[in-house]
Design an enzyme around this catalytic site. Structure first.
Site, PDB file in Angstrom:
ATOM      1  N   TYR A 143       0.702  -1.204   0.654  1.00  0.00           N
ATOM      2  CA  TYR A 143       0.006   0.174   0.075  1.00  0.00           C
ATOM      3  C   TYR A 143       0.485   1.447  -0.602  1.00  0.00           C
ATOM      4  O   TYR A 143       0.450   2.237  -0.288  1.00  0.00           O
ATOM      5  CB  TYR A 143      -1.257   0.446   0.848  1.00  0.00           C
ATOM      6  N   LYS A 193       2.842 -15.393   1.881  1.00  0.00           N
ATOM      7  CA  LYS A 193       3.097 -16.400   0.415  1.00  0.00           C
ATOM      8  C   LYS A 193       4.115 -16.679   0.327  1.00  0.00           C
ATOM      9  O   LYS A 193       5.131 -16.195  -0.731  1.00  0.00           O
ATOM     10  CB  LYS A 193       2.461 -15.854  -0.534  1.00  0.00           C
ATOM     11  N   ASP A 225      -3.197 -18.381   1.066  1.00  0.00           N
ATOM     12  CA  ASP A 225      -4.662 -18.787   0.415  1.00  0.00           C
ATOM     13  C   ASP A 225      -4.901 -19.822   1.541  1.00  0.00           C
ATOM     14  O   ASP A 225      -6.239 -20.002   1.610  1.00  0.00           O
ATOM     15  CB  ASP A 225      -4.341 -18.963  -1.250  1.00  0.00           C
ATOM     16  N   ASP A 249      -5.654  -6.857   5.236  1.00  0.00           N
ATOM     17  CA  ASP A 249      -6.720  -6.060   5.491  1.00  0.00           C
ATOM     18  C   ASP A 249      -7.833  -7.269   4.975  1.00  0.00           C
ATOM     19  O   ASP A 249      -8.969  -7.109   5.105  1.00  0.00           O
ATOM     20  CB  ASP A 249      -6.436  -4.536   3.276  1.00  0.00           C
ATOM     21  N   ASP A 253     -11.166  -8.841   7.491  1.00  0.00           N
ATOM     22  CA  ASP A 253     -12.892  -8.470   6.850  1.00  0.00           C
ATOM     23  C   ASP A 253     -13.393 -10.082   7.083  1.00  0.00           C
ATOM     24  O   ASP A 253     -14.324  -9.821   6.848  1.00  0.00           O
ATOM     25  CB  ASP A 253     -12.741  -7.855   5.330  1.00  0.00           C
TER      26      ASP A 253
END
Ligand code: NAD
Length: 366
Positions: A143, A193, A225, A249, A253
């Site tokens: 980001y 990852k 994943d 992020d 959620d």
């Protein structure tokens, strides 16, 4: 008499101005039980600050936030300010405050109160009693990484971002997560990852290295994943999860929705110097603002986190959470958590009454 602890209160816009006073009243009751001396003061942020000062984050608000031990925030934004250019909008106030305070660790608990187990999209037995904490790195990663942009190469546009973490950024967020795991069930899962992205290979190496300082915490690693799958398959396997900005992020959620309602979700953001900002995950909910309909529990639970992480007063935090549990157990519900099924034994209440019920439970607890 001991010195009072300063708490800065930023109600902001919309339902922020309704839920924050209710949470402050709960904090006063909790402080009285535990003998803490708190001094509350209020400042401007968001749309209300734009209307009164022309800026979504007046300098005075930043200065007072820096001086306070902790900040409790409601929400910012609303249709009145939607037409403003992005750089002048209320949401910039919040982003600016996070940056000014250096808040690099975002804590998002997913806590499911047993009386609300039916509100989850998962089967009640998979989520009843769920209590996991996601620690997301908030100021680095893709980001913020440079270079970034959209450019034209060979007559074709190409968009690019950079996922970058330095060792010290990984080290400090890992330590926050290990310390939290120590205060909970001593298990930490680091999500990366590392099979594809070098930046997360470094992440895994550094987190593993920090783990040597925490032999009492059981560290595991999981690819993102798989972590997504496990969160919806068997979320109760997790205690604390730590991950970078992008994965955090998304996973926070996902975890949040396991618990059902936006009106129940607290959060905390912490800085290296001990500063802390506590706020509900939801926004200013203009559709219900000013109607005494908003669920104040996300803000009340954020206040509980403030006691736990900024005031080192876990007893007050536990007392608030237990009071919320008993109020739900007794059947009190704001509209968002009323559910559409059998409502026998449930009672619809407004923002203020929900707060009064929590205080009643706090004061009557042994
Ligand atoms: P929102 O979270 O405000 O509302 C989404 C839906 O959830 C609405 O139907 C709302 O009524 C409901 N809801 C939210 N909180 C609730 C509560 N405590 N009790 C009962 N119902 C609740 O999101 P939105 O509608 O996308 O955004 C509205 C405004 O809030 C926008 O200006 C947005 O930019 C801003 N926003 C601010 C923050 C923040 O301050 N941290 C976060 C998200 C959105």
């Amino acid at each position: 008499m001991s010195e009072k602890i300063e708490i800065l209160v930023l109600p902001g816009d919309g339902i922020g101005t309704e839920v924050v006073p209710v949470a402050v009243a709960v904090m006063r009751a909790a402080a009285a039980r535990t003998g803490l001396q708190l001094a509350f003061s209020e400042a401007l942020i968001g749309g209300t600050a734009i209307d009164r000062t022309g800026s979504p984050l007046p300098d005075e608000t930043v200065e007072r936030a820096r001086r306070a031990r902790a900040v409790l925030l409601g929400a910012v934004g609303g249709p009145k300010w939607d037409a403003l250019p992005t750089r002048e909008r209320p949401e910039r106030g919040l982003l600016g405050l996070r940056a000014a305070l250096g808040l690099f660790a975002n804590l998002r608990p997913a806590l499911l109160f047993a009386p609300l187990a039916d509100a989850s999209s998962l089967k009640p037995e998979l989520v009843a009693g769920l209590d996991l904490l996601i620690v997301r790195e908030l100021t680095g990663g893709i980001y913020f990484g440079e270079p970034r942009g959209i450019e034209t190469v060979n007559n074709e546009r190409r968009g690019f971002n950079t996922d970058v973490y330095t060792e010290h950024e990984i080290d400090r967020i890992a330590r926050v997560a290990f310390d939290l795991a120590r205060k909970r069930n001593h298990r930490l899962c680091s999500v990366d990852k590392a099979n594809v992205l070098e930046v997360t290979q470094l992440w895994r190496e550094v987190v593993t290295g920090v783990g040597a300082d925490y032999p009492d915490v059981e560290l595991s690693h999981m690819y993102v994943d798989n972590a997504g799958m496990q969160l919806v398959r068997a979320p109760k396997q997790f205690d604390v999860m730590v991950t970078g900005n992008l994965f955090g992020d998304i996973l926070s959620d996902v975890a949040a929705m396991l618990t059902g309602s936006l009106g129940m979700l607290p959060s905390a953001s912490l800085a290296a110097d001990g500063a802390g900002l506590y706020e509900p995950v939801h926004g200013s909910a203009p559709d219900i603002a000013g109607q005494d309909k908003a669920n104040p529990l996300a803000t009340i639970l954020s206040a509980a986190m403030l006691f736990r992480y900024s005031l080192d007063a876990p007893a007050a935090a536990d007392a608030i959470e237990a009071a919320v549990d008993r109020v739900l157990e007794a059947g009190y519900r704001t509209g968002d958590i009323l559910g559409s099924g059998d409502r026998t034994g449930l009672r619809l209440v407004g923002t203020r009454e929900m707060g009064e019920r929590v205080i009643e439970q706090l004061e009557s607890a042994p």
